[in-house]
Every structure is written in C-alpha cells, then in structure tokens.
Design an enzyme around this catalytic site. Sequence first.
Site, PDB file in Angstrom:
ATOM      1  N   GLY A   1       0.822  -1.202   0.000  1.00 16.58           N
ATOM      2  CA  GLY A   1       0.000   0.000   0.000  1.00 16.58           C
ATOM      3  C   GLY A   1       0.852   1.245   0.000  1.00 16.58           C
ATOM      4  O   GLY A   1       2.034   1.217   0.329  1.00 16.58           O
ATOM      5  N   ASP A   2       0.249   2.349  -0.400  1.00  9.11           N
ATOM      6  CA  ASP A   2       0.958   3.616  -0.396  1.00  9.11           C
ATOM      7  C   ASP A   2      -0.053   4.740  -0.282  1.00  9.11           C
ATOM      8  O   ASP A   2      -1.238   4.584  -0.570  1.00  9.11           O
ATOM      9  CB  ASP A   2       1.803   3.774  -1.662  1.00  9.11           C
ATOM     10  CG  ASP A   2       0.954   3.701  -2.924  1.00  9.11           C
ATOM     11  OD1 ASP A   2       0.363   4.733  -3.293  1.00  9.11           O
ATOM     12  OD2 ASP A   2       0.860   2.608  -3.518  1.00  9.11           O
ATOM     13  N   GLY A   3       0.446   5.870   0.148  1.00 14.50           N
ATOM     14  CA  GLY A   3      -0.387   7.050   0.290  1.00 14.50           C
ATOM     15  C   GLY A   3       0.420   8.291   0.001  1.00 14.50           C
ATOM     16  O   GLY A   3       1.525   8.225  -0.547  1.00 14.50           O
ATOM     17  N   ASN A   4      -0.106   9.437   0.372  1.00 18.13           N
ATOM     18  CA  ASN A   4       0.592  10.687   0.093  1.00 18.13           C
ATOM     19  C   ASN A   4       1.857  10.834   0.923  1.00 18.13           C
ATOM     20  O   ASN A   4       2.831  11.435   0.477  1.00 18.13           O
ATOM     21  CB  ASN A   4      -0.338  11.868   0.360  1.00 18.13           C
ATOM     22  CG  ASN A   4      -1.496  11.918  -0.615  1.00 18.13           C
ATOM     23  OD1 ASN A   4      -1.354  11.526  -1.764  1.00 18.13           O
ATOM     24  ND2 ASN A   4      -2.644  12.387  -0.146  1.00 18.13           N
ATOM     25  N   PHE A   5       1.828  10.315   2.139  1.00 17.39           N
ATOM     26  CA  PHE A   5       2.965  10.518   3.036  1.00 17.39           C
ATOM     27  C   PHE A   5       3.548   9.205   3.551  1.00 17.39           C
ATOM     28  O   PHE A   5       4.481   9.226   4.347  1.00 17.39           O
ATOM     29  CB  PHE A   5       2.555  11.363   4.244  1.00 17.39           C
ATOM     30  CG  PHE A   5       1.789  12.598   3.893  1.00 17.39           C
ATOM     31  CD1 PHE A   5       2.391  13.597   3.156  1.00 17.39           C
ATOM     32  CD2 PHE A   5       0.474  12.762   4.285  1.00 17.39           C
ATOM     33  CE1 PHE A   5       1.690  14.741   2.819  1.00 17.39           C
ATOM     34  CE2 PHE A   5      -0.236  13.899   3.958  1.00 17.39           C
ATOM     35  CZ  PHE A   5       0.370  14.898   3.215  1.00 17.39           C
ATOM     36  N   ALA A   6       3.026   8.060   3.138  1.00 22.17           N
ATOM     37  CA  ALA A   6       3.438   6.807   3.764  1.00 22.17           C
ATOM     38  C   ALA A   6       3.511   5.674   2.751  1.00 22.17           C
ATOM     39  O   ALA A   6       2.900   5.722   1.680  1.00 22.17           O
ATOM     40  CB  ALA A   6       2.471   6.438   4.883  1.00 22.17           C
ATOM     41  N   ILE A   7       4.280   4.650   3.118  1.00 22.69           N
ATOM     42  CA  ILE A   7       4.397   3.406   2.363  1.00 22.69           C
ATOM     43  C   ILE A   7       4.100   2.264   3.331  1.00 22.69           C
ATOM     44  O   ILE A   7       4.476   2.322   4.509  1.00 22.69           O
ATOM     45  CB  ILE A   7       5.811   3.236   1.765  1.00 22.69           C
ATOM     46  CG1 ILE A   7       6.199   4.481   0.967  1.00 22.69           C
ATOM     47  CG2 ILE A   7       5.905   1.993   0.907  1.00 22.69           C
ATOM     48  CD1 ILE A   7       7.656   4.487   0.568  1.00 22.69           C
TER      49      ILE A   7
ATOM     50  N   LYS B   1       3.946   0.298   8.329  1.00 21.30           N
ATOM     51  CA  LYS B   1       3.643   1.583   7.705  1.00 21.30           C
ATOM     52  C   LYS B   1       4.749   2.562   8.061  1.00 21.30           C
ATOM     53  O   LYS B   1       5.011   2.816   9.240  1.00 21.30           O
ATOM     54  CB  LYS B   1       2.292   2.109   8.185  1.00 21.30           C
ATOM     55  CG  LYS B   1       1.870   3.426   7.544  1.00 21.30           C
ATOM     56  CD  LYS B   1       0.473   3.824   7.992  1.00 21.30           C
ATOM     57  CE  LYS B   1       0.014   5.107   7.321  1.00 21.30           C
ATOM     58  NZ  LYS B   1      -1.366   5.489   7.713  1.00 21.30           N
TER      59      LYS B   1
ATOM     60  N   ASP C   1     -11.693   9.937   6.353  1.00 16.15           N
ATOM     61  CA  ASP C   1     -11.143   9.491   5.070  1.00 16.15           C
ATOM     62  C   ASP C   1     -11.570   8.055   4.775  1.00 16.15           C
ATOM     63  O   ASP C   1     -10.752   7.221   4.387  1.00 16.15           O
ATOM     64  CB  ASP C   1      -9.616   9.608   5.086  1.00 16.15           C
ATOM     65  CG  ASP C   1      -9.021   9.575   3.677  1.00 16.15           C
ATOM     66  OD1 ASP C   1      -9.765   9.831   2.714  1.00 16.15           O
ATOM     67  OD2 ASP C   1      -7.819   9.274   3.539  1.00 16.15           O
TER      68      ASP C   1
END
Length: 745
Positions: free
Chosen positions: A486-492, A508, A600
């Site tokens: 998974g990934d996001g704007n500020f994290a992996i 995370k 969210d």
Amino acid sequence: MEFDEIKKHSLNCNADVLSSLQASAPASSPHTVTLKVNAVAEATITEKRNQQQNVQKDFDSHNRDCDSPVSSTSELEKEFDDLRNLHTSSLTNSVVLGKSIGSLNGDYSVTSASSRTKTLENVVTIDSASGSTCLAIASPVDHIKKRIPNSRTPTRKALRIKFYRNGDRFYPGITIPVSNERYRSFERLYEDLTRLLEENVKIPGAVRTIYNMCGKKITSLDELEDGQSYVCSCNNENFKKVEYNTGSQPLSNLTLTNNSRSNNQRLAKCRPASPLKNGLLTGISPLPASGGGTGNGSPLIASRLSDRVSVVHPRIVTLIRSGTKPRRIMRLLLNKRNSPSFDHVLTAITQVVRLDTGYVRKVFTLSGISVVQLSDFFGSDDVFFAYGTERINYAEDFKLEAEEYRAINVIRKTMRTAGTTCKGPKPKMPIKSKKVYPPLVDSEVLKAATSPEDDSHATLLTSTGIEINELPLNIRNTYTLGRIIGDGNFAIVFKIKHRQTGDSYALKIIDKNKCKGKEHYIDAEVRVMKKLNHPHIISLILSVDQNTNMYLVLEYVSGGDLFDAITQVTRFSESQSRIMIRHLGAAMTYLHSMGIVHRDIKPENLLVKLDEHGNVLELKLADFGLACEVNDLLYAVCGTPTYVAPEILLEVGYGLKIDVWAAGIILYILLCGFPPFVAPDNQQEPLFDAIISGIYEFPDPYWSDIGDGVRDLIANMLQSDPDVRFTSEDILDHYWTIGNKGNDL
C-alpha cells in the site's frame, strides 16, 4: 494585714490555689507572700493554659458539628449571660471568674460581683477587708456541653415534586426540590416554574396556579407532599383532567437543580441496543435483566417489545406544518432513539414543526387519513400533516399547492429511480492514486548489505528512498521485510513477517519530511489508534518515532484493500454488500461512540479478508491519518473528493456524520461499480457541484435487479442535511442491514 495585689497575665486559678495563698499570707511578710504566690502561679500557669486550650478545642469541635454556628453561638451567649446574672445577684464579697464561652474570639475576662471588690481584666483580686476569700467560679461549659448534640443536627429535607403542564399529556414533566429555604414565598415558586417550563415547552404565559392530580388548587408550600405530582396552570387556566405522562421516567432521573437550566429530559432516552450488538442476528438471546423479577418478563410485555422492535426502523419522514398556504415543509429522522412509542414520535414532531398552538395533537397522511398508532409512521406513507388544537378543514387542508408539491418533490429527488436510464457509457470508478517515489539512493547503500536477505531488503527499500539502516533496530531484528502492499501521500506500507512465529504484519512508514506543518496528523493517528480495540478496526502492534520517519507495525489483512476487490469483480451482490456495510457500520459506531471521526473512509482504506472463492468474509477499517476527536464543529477541508460530504465543501462545519456519507457512497459503489456523483474526466469543480446539489439516480440497467430496501438505506445515508442523515447506529438498525439473519455474519 493587707495583701499585695498579684497580677499575672492570663492567670486562671481555682479555689485550691487561692486557699494556699490565704494560708501562707499571715505567716509571711508581704514580700515573702508575693514571692510564694508568684512561684505557685508560675508552676500552674502552663497546666492551666493547656486545660484552657483543650476546653476551647472541644467547644470549637462542637460548634463545627452544629448546623448553624452563628445561631448556636448566640444561644450559648444568652445562656451564659443568664447564668452570670444569677451569680451576680446571689454572691456578695466574692470574685466571679467567667469565661466567655459563647464568644467566637475566645477572649477571657474577670468580673467582680460587688462594688466592695477590685476588678481588673485578666487579674485575680483578693478582698482586703476580710481575712478570708469566697471564690465563686461561674463556668457553664459542662452545662453547655450537655446541650450540644454529638452529631450534626438534621435540617428539613427538601421535597421532590414533579410538575406537569396543564392539559399536556405528552410532556414528561420536570422534578425540582422544594423547601421553605429555597422558596420563601409561593410567588417565587411560580417564577421558577415559569422559567423552567419556558425552557422545555411553549407556554401561553406565566404560571399562576398549581393543582394536584385531582384538580384541587394548591395555595401554600405546606400543602405540597414529597414525591407527588402536580399540574402547573398558566394565566389561571382551569384544571384539565387528562392522562398525564406519569410513566415517562422515574422520579429519581428527572431532578432539576438551580444550576441545571438546560436539563430537557424529553429526549434524554437511552438508545436501545442495535440488533447486531445484542445477539438477535446470531441466534443468541440477550441476557435477562438483573433482578430476576417476573414483572418485566411477562409474555404480554415481551410481545409488545417484539412488535415495537419489528415496527420501528430508521427512516426520514416529510412534515407539513399547519398554517397559511404555502405551508412550511421540513424533514425528521425517526429511529429507535426518538420513536419508542407513538407519544414519543409526536414529541419529536412537535420539536421540529414548532406550532404556534403548542404540542402536535393530530397527524394525518397525505391522503387525509388520521395517524393513530406507531406503525403508521413506518408504513408506506412518508409525508404527514401536523396539527395542534386548531380546527381542520378537511376539504382544503389536504390539498397541496403547486409550490408545496414542488418542495416535496425536491425532498424526494434522491429517490427518483423509476424510468431513469443511464445514457452514454457506464461511469467509471476514480483512479486509485499511486505514489511517485523519490529517486534511487546511492549504490553505497547496496554495498553495505552483508547477507542475501539484507540485499533483498536494501533493493526493496531503495525503490522507495528508504535506507536499510534507517529501520529501527527492534523492527529490523524482529521482522523480515516483504513486498509493498500500500501507499499514500505521506506513507508506504510493507508486508512483514515475524521471524519467530511466522505471523504476517504490515509496516507503515510515514515520511515526516513530506508532511511538514502537518505533524499533528501523525501524532493524532498514533494517539487515536492506541485507544482503539475493535474486531473491524486494524490494530496497532508497535510504534517507533524517529527524526525522519514514523514506523507503525499494524495488523495484516490478507485480501488487500476494497478498491482492488471492486476492480476485480466490478460489483458485489446485496448479500456480500450487506456483510461489508455491517462491519463498516459497526466500526463507525464504535469510533463515533468515542467521539472520533475518521474523515477518510474510502475503499482504499478498507481491508478485506476473502475465502478461496473470492467471497468477502471480513472487512476492517484502516488508515487513521486524518482521524481526530470531535469536541466541536470541524472546518478543515480534507478527505478524498469522491467521498467528501457536502457540508465539508460548503465549509459550514461538520461532525461525525461525514463518515456516514462516505459509507453511503461506498455502498452505492459496491452494488453497481461506480459512484453516484461523477464528473467528466474526474474534474473536481463539476464533481463538487454535483455533491452539493445532492441529486443522483439509480440508473438502469445497473440497478434494475437491486431491491428497494438498500436503495432506501443509501438515500438516507446520502442526505445533504446532516440533521436528517442516518447515524452509524441507524445503519445497523435499518431493516435491509438486519435482513438474511443466518448467513451474513
């Protein structure tokens, strides 16, 4: 022979001391007598002072035990004055030593009983005209102690009185303490009752009369009885004999004090537990109430409760307020909290429509049929006329004007399903965001690896811009690193495996450099997750905070996120969707009960567990990066555009119900494969305009095989007005969510 006057500050002596002084006086010279007396006085002064202090402490402790120190002191002073006068009139040629026991300052004084004696403050005076001295000590301490009780004197207990509004059978009443100390006059009670009633109901004027339940007029406080109920009448109205709401709440739960000006108890009811929480859907009967009594367990009461549970379900009704046309039209959310009985529904309607005549007395359907029982509010009709005591014109009142008809159609706009067909290509899901990783690290990092396992770790981390040496030592030694999940704007997010147990977890890694100025979101995520413990919420196993990154070891769910599952199957059946919305609703209910909003909720943040056939077995809520505790309205614009609620876009303040809106969008997507609000080329401005308008459809052929029950649930979850939008508990209580008992849990 004359004796010298002996002066000693604060000297208190008894008859034995004076006798010894007298006996030694003739045999000694004046100077010798003075020395001996001084010696005796000095030897006893310490002992006497200690005795005085003990007496004063004992008296002060009794004063504290009295209900009214001032009144008790005044009585003691009066009694002591009487005793002193008695001794003054009966004693001659004697010295009276008196201690002002009743005085609060504890001063001491010596008074003379006759003009033949010399009187000096704090001085012992011996009569020089006689060879002997008669000493009378007036100390009423022992007598006063007998009159001081050993415990606090009880005061008059205030009466607990319940008051109803005259002629109002729906008002549950208010309970206040009544005593002569609180209300010096009956007029003062009238004023207080007027104020309290105005805060709870609409009254035509000030309270002027109080009746008992039989209609007898009460004229004084002494006529009021503890624990009884009375009726307040405004503007000298005559007593109206109706069946007052005496069984609404126990008397002990309705106490109003001077400092509780907003204790409106009319809707302060405990919400019944959701069927998903009390075992109704799992075949497990709820535990009986404590006490083991048979009064509440009779078959008749049990059947009534069962009927009530089967009748009441969350729904939104439209109300038309009686008055001059065009009439006001409003909406009301009915659920188990405000609709446990027919009278409670009338109370809820009264608070919304606010009739000039007071309480709602009569309710009619759109066709003019009178509503007389609770089930009528949960039938096929969803538009009702609300009336008070005004006269009803059956020929004209139930006819809608064009403006009224249009207003009702606007309210029903989200339910427009008949005859709607999707034109053009099928709408698509929004693209799942992918993170652009930073460039590769230097090759020296790869050379630092000392084993094939470390080489694979370093290669994997290199693609994300994270060095192997940056991992915390306890994580590096305990877990082996796996693939990116998974990934996001500020994290992996990586999949990791415990070296000893082999159990899988998720790691995370939050990059602090990419969320400068938003560090509070990271702190909030960790703080919130440490509080949570729910089967449908991802658990936090370990958190490590470093200068550049935050590391979170989380529970791992094998099926991946819901977005990928939707991409693979396009749409889910109602049965599968029901499982997921139950689990999501339970997670939201848990969060909201703690005052936490997720902010969210979207398919990317919902993890699913699948069976060998690809069916969803379990859903868990993850990613609390935007979660926060709600203490007041929030105004920060955040979230994902497709799932954002209209109140966020309008910036009017929002709360917990934005999560319900997002869940409604997800339920819509699960059943048809695309969101209800779309815009060409995923442009945000047209999308936001569509969300604010609140207009969407259930187009064919994608919804042709989907039942009305889930459409009704979606329509209630996607209400633009947060006040009438379902709560997370209402989702669990909806009849569609409860359906198909045995197979969906």
